[in-house]
Design a protein around this motif. Structure first.
Motif, PDB file in Angstrom:
ATOM      1  N   GLN A 289      92.912  40.287  93.590  1.00  0.00           N
ATOM      2  CA  GLN A 289      91.871  40.672  92.624  1.00  0.00           C
ATOM      3  C   GLN A 289      92.313  40.436  91.188  1.00  0.00           C
ATOM      4  OE1 GLN A 289      88.752  41.247  92.868  1.00  0.00           O
ATOM      5  NE2 GLN A 289      88.972  40.960  95.081  1.00  0.00           N
ATOM      6  N   LYS A 290      93.598  40.556  90.972  1.00  0.00           N
ATOM      7  CA  LYS A 290      94.093  40.517  89.592  1.00  0.00           C
ATOM      8  C   LYS A 290      94.059  39.126  88.973  1.00  0.00           C
ATOM      9  CE  LYS A 290      97.346  44.217  90.023  1.00  0.00           C
ATOM     10  NZ  LYS A 290      98.745  44.280  90.378  1.00  0.00           N
ATOM     11  N   ALA A 291      94.096  38.099  89.810  1.00  0.00           N
ATOM     12  CA  ALA A 291      94.160  36.744  89.251  1.00  0.00           C
ATOM     13  C   ALA A 291      92.844  36.013  89.509  1.00  0.00           C
ATOM     14  CB  ALA A 291      95.309  35.970  89.876  1.00  0.00           C
ATOM     15  N   ARG A 292      92.638  34.998  88.723  1.00  0.00           N
ATOM     16  CA  ARG A 292      91.396  34.259  88.901  1.00  0.00           C
ATOM     17  C   ARG A 292      91.460  33.338  90.114  1.00  0.00           C
ATOM     18  NH1 ARG A 292      87.929  31.176  88.325  1.00  0.00           N
ATOM     19  NH2 ARG A 292      89.448  29.496  88.410  1.00  0.00           N
ATOM     20  N   SER A 293      92.620  32.720  90.330  1.00  0.00           N
ATOM     21  CA  SER A 293      92.719  31.839  91.497  1.00  0.00           C
ATOM     22  C   SER A 293      94.083  31.998  92.169  1.00  0.00           C
ATOM     23  CB  SER A 293      92.511  30.385  91.073  1.00  0.00           C
ATOM     24  OG  SER A 293      93.536  29.974  90.203  1.00  0.00           O
ATOM     25  N   SER A 294      94.065  32.002  93.483  1.00  0.00           N
ATOM     26  CA  SER A 294      95.309  32.209  94.238  1.00  0.00           C
ATOM     27  C   SER A 294      95.346  31.314  95.469  1.00  0.00           C
ATOM     28  CB  SER A 294      95.408  33.654  94.737  1.00  0.00           C
ATOM     29  OG  SER A 294      95.067  34.565  93.741  1.00  0.00           O
ATOM     30  N   LEU A 295      96.572  31.036  95.874  1.00  0.00           N
ATOM     31  CA  LEU A 295      96.781  30.429  97.189  1.00  0.00           C
ATOM     32  C   LEU A 295      97.573  31.423  98.012  1.00  0.00           C
ATOM     33  CD1 LEU A 295      97.942  26.761  96.460  1.00  0.00           C
ATOM     34  CD2 LEU A 295      95.730  27.541  97.294  1.00  0.00           C
ATOM     35  N   LEU A 355      98.295  22.509 102.537  1.00  0.00           N
ATOM     36  CA  LEU A 355      98.172  22.468 101.075  1.00  0.00           C
ATOM     37  C   LEU A 355      99.530  22.343 100.370  1.00  0.00           C
ATOM     38  CD1 LEU A 355      95.324  24.766  99.698  1.00  0.00           C
ATOM     39  CD2 LEU A 355      95.458  22.303  99.820  1.00  0.00           C
ATOM     40  N   ASP A 356     100.595  22.228 101.170  1.00  0.00           N
ATOM     41  CA  ASP A 356     101.919  22.017 100.558  1.00  0.00           C
ATOM     42  C   ASP A 356     101.976  20.670  99.870  1.00  0.00           C
ATOM     43  OD1 ASP A 356     102.873  24.300 101.613  1.00  0.00           O
ATOM     44  OD2 ASP A 356     104.359  23.398 102.937  1.00  0.00           O
ATOM     45  N   LEU A 357     101.350  19.710 100.514  1.00  0.00           N
ATOM     46  CA  LEU A 357     101.569  18.325 100.121  1.00  0.00           C
ATOM     47  C   LEU A 357     100.758  17.971  98.898  1.00  0.00           C
ATOM     48  CD1 LEU A 357     101.662  16.942 103.725  1.00  0.00           C
ATOM     49  CD2 LEU A 357     103.574  17.376 102.212  1.00  0.00           C
ATOM     50  N   GLY A 358     101.028  16.750  98.416  1.00  0.00           N
ATOM     51  CA  GLY A 358     100.652  16.433  97.056  1.00  0.00           C
ATOM     52  C   GLY A 358      99.224  16.206  96.641  1.00  0.00           C
ATOM     53  N   VAL A 359      98.249  16.712  97.351  1.00  0.00           N
ATOM     54  CA  VAL A 359      96.881  16.433  96.939  1.00  0.00           C
ATOM     55  C   VAL A 359      96.628  16.970  95.537  1.00  0.00           C
ATOM     56  CG1 VAL A 359      94.468  16.694  97.525  1.00  0.00           C
ATOM     57  CG2 VAL A 359      96.172  16.511  99.314  1.00  0.00           C
ATOM     58  N   ASP A 360      95.857  16.214  94.810  1.00  0.00           N
ATOM     59  CA  ASP A 360      95.701  16.509  93.388  1.00  0.00           C
ATOM     60  C   ASP A 360      94.620  17.540  93.134  1.00  0.00           C
ATOM     61  OD1 ASP A 360      96.051  16.306  90.710  1.00  0.00           O
ATOM     62  OD2 ASP A 360      94.670  14.633  90.479  1.00  0.00           O
ATOM     63  N   GLN A 381     108.229  23.994  97.054  1.00  0.00           N
ATOM     64  CA  GLN A 381     106.984  23.234  97.122  1.00  0.00           C
ATOM     65  C   GLN A 381     105.783  24.150  96.881  1.00  0.00           C
ATOM     66  OE1 GLN A 381     107.037  19.777  98.408  1.00  0.00           O
ATOM     67  NE2 GLN A 381     104.988  19.729  97.565  1.00  0.00           N
ATOM     68  N   ARG A 382     105.773  25.268  97.587  1.00  0.00           N
ATOM     69  CA  ARG A 382     104.618  26.162  97.498  1.00  0.00           C
ATOM     70  C   ARG A 382     104.561  26.825  96.129  1.00  0.00           C
ATOM     71  NH1 ARG A 382     104.057  28.613 103.698  1.00  0.00           N
ATOM     72  NH2 ARG A 382     103.434  26.593 104.524  1.00  0.00           N
ATOM     73  N   GLY A 383     105.738  27.228  95.653  1.00  0.00           N
ATOM     74  CA  GLY A 383     105.777  27.858  94.338  1.00  0.00           C
ATOM     75  C   GLY A 383     105.295  26.908  93.254  1.00  0.00           C
ATOM     76  N   GLY A 384     105.534  25.616  93.477  1.00  0.00           N
ATOM     77  CA  GLY A 384     105.147  24.607  92.495  1.00  0.00           C
ATOM     78  C   GLY A 384     103.648  24.487  92.318  1.00  0.00           C
ATOM     79  N   ARG A 385     102.912  25.122  93.227  1.00  0.00           N
ATOM     80  CA  ARG A 385     101.453  25.083  93.132  1.00  0.00           C
ATOM     81  C   ARG A 385     100.913  26.019  92.060  1.00  0.00           C
ATOM     82  NH1 ARG A 385      99.508  20.624  94.727  1.00  0.00           N
ATOM     83  NH2 ARG A 385      99.489  20.210  96.944  1.00  0.00           N
ATOM     84  N   ALA A 386     101.776  26.905  91.585  1.00  0.00           N
ATOM     85  CA  ALA A 386     101.290  27.890  90.618  1.00  0.00           C
ATOM     86  C   ALA A 386     101.301  27.311  89.207  1.00  0.00           C
ATOM     87  CB  ALA A 386     102.140  29.144  90.672  1.00  0.00           C
ATOM     88  N   ARG A 387     100.360  27.749  88.438  1.00  0.00           N
ATOM     89  CA  ARG A 387     100.253  27.305  87.052  1.00  0.00           C
ATOM     90  C   ARG A 387     101.352  27.963  86.228  1.00  0.00           C
ATOM     91  NH1 ARG A 387      94.502  28.361  85.430  1.00  0.00           N
ATOM     92  NH2 ARG A 387      94.316  26.862  87.103  1.00  0.00           N
ATOM     93  N   HIS A 388     102.052  27.174  85.465  1.00  0.00           N
ATOM     94  CA  HIS A 388     103.078  27.781  84.625  1.00  0.00           C
ATOM     95  C   HIS A 388     102.794  27.398  83.194  1.00  0.00           C
ATOM     96  CE1 HIS A 388     105.930  26.696  88.144  1.00  0.00           C
ATOM     97  NE2 HIS A 388     104.908  27.395  88.525  1.00  0.00           N
ATOM     98  N   ARG A 389     103.122  28.297  82.318  1.00  0.00           N
ATOM     99  CA  ARG A 389     103.137  27.904  80.918  1.00  0.00           C
ATOM    100  C   ARG A 389     104.449  27.172  80.682  1.00  0.00           C
ATOM    101  NH1 ARG A 389      99.743  32.517  79.986  1.00  0.00           N
ATOM    102  NH2 ARG A 389     101.388  33.784  80.871  1.00  0.00           N
ATOM    103  N   PRO A 390     104.430  26.213  79.735  1.00  0.00           N
ATOM    104  CA  PRO A 390     105.655  25.453  79.485  1.00  0.00           C
ATOM    105  C   PRO A 390     106.832  26.390  79.191  1.00  0.00           C
ATOM    106  CG  PRO A 390     103.822  24.587  78.199  1.00  0.00           C
ATOM    107  CD  PRO A 390     103.319  25.801  78.893  1.00  0.00           C
ATOM    108  N   GLY A 391     107.934  26.095  79.798  1.00  0.00           N
ATOM    109  CA  GLY A 391     109.126  26.891  79.545  1.00  0.00           C
ATOM    110  C   GLY A 391     109.187  28.167  80.360  1.00  0.00           C
TER     111      GLY A 391
END
Length: 851
Positions: A289-295, A355-360, A381-391
């Motif tokens: 509920q707390k986030a707008r989009s999740s996997l 959804l692990d794999l590289g689909v854009d 791989q899975r963690g890389g799906r999350a949006r990060h702010r630079p740094g």
DNA sequence: GACCTGCTGCGGGATG
């Protein structure tokens, strides 16, 4: 994918690829691309390549090959090489020169190979813009099974300048007599997501195809793009066996990743066993509920279905904002979920590795992992799906399904901090793939055996190919081997008078092209609505147990089976109620040795972490009842329960190894004292259960754990022949012994397939026991399935460590899940649940009394 | 009040 990010800052071109006249193109510096020319060209467009990109591009210009290591889950990575490469090709006048000749002359300059069709489509899309910006009249075509007729035609005739394809379609290209001609102008090859292919037969197929390509254009540079791996040098050597000192270039630094665990509340009872984790539903729903989009990643397809259903029942938003994604869902449903994420209409997708794999698609706000990630590579791989702010570091939120997983997460955090990733060991001598490749080349104009042998030995996979094996493979494609030579279907290739091997029969050609590739998956039942519309596929064993009108849960819906016909289940939406959830037989995903070792270490010396704090009461109980396991000793527990006399051993080596180890110990113990043993395993250890009284002592354990005679004992303890029979089906399919299912016809059932492969297996064993594919099946069972090398190493290590032999008065926290696993096979699910529950309560009561 | 294990990926062609 994101080529445009790197190379399209410049002025967009006036012409789309292939549409504009050549003369209108911006002036190009000179005929041969040089470093300086490229620098000028980029500078004029305000584009500043990163140092490693500059390096990759410089090396490419120098005609070198290499491996480019890029962080997982970053779309930018393709730009790293694709941009400079396209620029360099464009600056070189050669393609235009080629076109000035015959209109139909092959123009193919750049071959781009990706393991996923979806990725191929994305790559083609992202190339359009930079190519337009370059102002060259280039055509980019996609050559995959689902490419458009136009693209297929362009590819077939060599009329595209850039071709994006899969290993399978690449192999298919080689099956045409004009392949050499079409590929003769290739000036660069990119293998995208090489880490996905490195450790499997698809990778072997690609190695062979690349060797063929080297035969045609020896000078063309080959670049691999790979995620970080434990064995990067090996990855380079497998891709570029002809360039042992090719550079491995690292993309900047990898993004940091942190891990957060949804912890049980103080005093909350937490399951000691189980894998589903639905007890965490409320906590997970709150986080979502707390986030707008999740996997929300799960480990299995049925688990994804169950979580999707559970979340639906507590979902506050529009139900449409919750989606499901796994490999057995129809492509259209998966695409809908991906599109929903892209346009923001979906807030959460429950997914498996599909959804692990590289689909854009754009990164999501948060990533959750239910249960064990099993390995570090998957977690990255899975963690890389999350949006990060630079740094900012990426984050994975972990949802434990049982208590010991807390330790696993704590261990994973340590491994993340150290940047550890598993290796992917490459396969060797997959003779089934070699046989397929040989038929492909026999079809593609024929081959001269001595020459081809040399070419094949130039690959990593077949560098040690022996003369006998080679002869056997040739014999196999020519006459099927001794026992099958009377069947015309198996006489696929003919040795012509000039010594060349060719295919002459059009039916053989047709069937072979249909069965190119190494992925075998048969016997699934398609699920579709009565009114039309495909939902996906379930296994025959599941659906055939349902009666018409019975309900089941699939694709996130409650469905009612109408009828089962021709391997298709016709269904409609059920009015109400819940149904059974399908299960699929899939890979076994054992805990990786890296993570296993880390878990063992952290249990012994708990690092300060929230997970270990939450786990502390359980660890205290473990030490009180028995002792904590650790790298410096081997913990062995023996306990008597109503089920019999149990021996628990905890090597922390993953399910696969424990499976072999358990069989081995049972055999060896049974030899010493007649007894009946059953066994069960999990990722942390194994349990043997004896029917008659049996208590181990240290000398006995040492005898049981000796690596001596391992192979013989394994062969005696497991029914290797039966295992090989199952393995043989895949091998026979890849090698072309089983007829492919023809498009447009009803799929054959698993039973039919098993029957034909089983029959073949028996015939060969009886009449041609030395058949090359039988040996291959046995080898694969020993190596891939039982992982004998690893098993041996584990056994040796077990034997070296001092034994901590304990006789706790009741099941320990480590032993309990194994005990539950052991009695699962014997009881109905209902009884099992009751039993496990009662046992857990008794243990807890005892624990509470003693505390 | 529960404590349900088993991932992913590809692929045809001749003719109208």
């Amino acid at each position: 994918m994101a080529l445009r990010q790197a190379c399209c800052r410049g002025r967009p071109g006036r012409h789309l690829a292939g549409t504009g006249p050549v003369s209108d193109a911006p002036a190009r510096p000179r005929r041969r691309a040089s470093d300086a020319a490229l620098t000028d060209w980029f500078a004029a467009r305000g584009w500043r390549p990163a140092p490693f990109q500059r390096e990759a591009w410089r090396r490419y210009l120098a005609g070198e090959s290499g491996l480019l290591v890029t962080p997982t889950g970053s779309g930018k990575t393709l730009a790293a090489l694709g941009g400079p490469l396209l620029q360099a090709l464009a600056l070189d006048d050669a393609p235009a020169k080629a076109r000035r000749g015959v209109a139909a002359a092959p123009r193919l300059r750049l071959l781009w190979i990706t393991p996923l069709r979806a990725l191929a489509a994305d790559t083609v899309r992202s190339m359009q813009e930079p190519i337009a910006a370059l102002g060259v009249p280039w055509t980019v075509a996609m050559r995959t099974g689902d490419a458009s007729a136009r693209d297929k035609r362009l590819a077939r005739k060599g009329l595209s300048d850039v071709l994006v394809t899969t290993p399978e379609s690449f192999a298919l290209m080689l099956s045409y007599p004009d392949a050499a001609q079409l590929l003769a102008g290739v000036r660069g090859v990119v293998v995208d997501e090489w880490h996905e292919l490195l450790g499997n037969k698809r990778g072997v197929l690609l190695q062979l195809c690349l060797a063929r390509l080297r035969g045609i254009v020896p000078a063309a540079p080959v670049w691999g793009l790979s995620a970080t791996l434990g064995n990067l040098e090996e990855a380079r050597d497998v891709l570029l066996p002809h360039r042992p000192d090719a550079p491995i270039l690292q993309f900047a630094r990898r993004r940091r990743m942190t891990l957060q665990t949804l912890l049980p509340n103080e005093g909350e009872r937490f399951p000691w066993a189980g894998h589903l984790g639905l007890s965490q539903l409320a906590r997970v729903a709150a986080v979502l509920q707390k986030a707008r989009s999740s996997l929300l990643f799960t480990n299995t397809r049925s688990q994804a279905e169950l979580w999707h259903r559970a979340l639906q029942s507590v979902w506050l938003d529009d139900p449409k904002t919750l989606a499901l994604h796994h490999g057995s869902l129809d492509a259209s449903l998966r695409a809908a979920a991906e599109a929903g994420l892209r346009d923001g209409t979906v807030r959460c997708v429950v997914a498996t590795s599909s959804l692990d794999l590289g689909v854009d698609f754009p990164a999501v706000d948060q990533v959750l992992q239910v249960g064990s990630p099993k390995g570090m590579a998957r977690l990255w791989q899975r963690g890389g799906r999350a949006r990060h702010r630079p740094g900012e570091a990426g984050k994975v939120i972990c949802v434990p399904t049982h208590a010991l997983e807390l330790a696993e997460y704590a261990a994973a955090r340590v491994a993340l901090a150290h940047g550890r990733v598993e290796s992917r060991p490459p396969l060797r001598l997959s003779l089934d793939v070699l046989a397929q490749h040989c038929v492909t080349l026999a079809l593609g104009g024929g081959f001269e055996p001595a020459q081809l042998l040399e070419e094949v030995r130039g690959t990593h996979a077949f560098a040690t190919l022996r003369e006998e094996a080679w002869t056997a493979v040739l014999d196999f494609i020519v006459r099927g081997g001794g026992a099958l030579e009377n069947y015309p279907d198996y006489r696929r290739v003919i040795r012509d008078d000039d010594g060349c091997y060719r295919v002459h029969d059009r039916r053989v050609a047709f069937r072979h092209r249909l069965s190119i590739g190494t992925i075998t998956s048969d016997g699934s039942v398609q699920v579709r609505y009565m009114k039309g519309g495909w939902l996906g596929s379930v296994e025959e064993a599941f659906i055939s147990r349902l009666r018409p009108r019975e309900r089941f849960q699939f694709a996130g819906k409650t469905l009612e089976l109408v009828q089962l016909r021709d391997m298709t289940a016709f269904v409609r939406i059920a009015k109400a109620g819940e149904g059974r959830v399908p299960r699929w037989q899939g890979g076994r995903m054992p805990l990786s040795s890296e993570l296993g070792a880390e878990v063992e270490a952290i249990l012994h010396e708990p690092a300060e972490s929230p997970e270990m704090r939450a786990l502390q009461p359980l660890l205290d109980l473990q030490s009180r009842l028995s002792q904590l396991p650790g790298p410096d000793s081997l913990l062995v527990e023996s306990i008597k329960t109503r089920q019999g006399w149990h021996l628990f051993v905890y090597p922390f080596a993953g399910r696969g190894v424990h499976e072999g180890l358990a069989a081995l110990l049972a055999l060896r113990w049974g030899r010493e004292v007649p007894n009946t043993f059953s066994w069960a395993v999990n990722d942390y250890g194994l349990v043997l259960t004896a029917q008659s009284e049996a208590w181990p002592d240290a000398p006995l354990m040492q005898r049981l754990l000796t690596p001596e005679g391992l192979l013989d004992d394994l062969l005696a303890s497991l029914n290797i022949a039966e295992l090989a029979r199952r393995q043989f089906r895949e091998i026979a399919r890849v090698a072309g012994l089983l007829p492919p299912s023809l498009p447009g016809r009803a799929a054959r059932s698993l039973r039919q397939l098993q029957a034909s492969s089983s029959l073949l297996f028996d015939v060969l064993r009886q009449h041609d026991p030395g058949h090359v594919l039988l040996a291959q099946a046995e080898r694969e069972v020993m190596e891939a399935q039982l992982d004998v090398q690893h098993l041996k190493a584990v056994l040796t290590r077990c034997g070296e460590r001092p034994l901590a032999l304990r006789r706790p008065r009741s099941l320990t926290p480590l032993g309990f899940p194994l005990w539950a696993e052991a009695i699962r096979g014997q009881l109905s699910t209902e009884d099992w649940r009751t039993r496990v529950k009662r046992a857990a309560q008794q243990l807890e009561q005892r624990h509470a009394r003693n505390a």
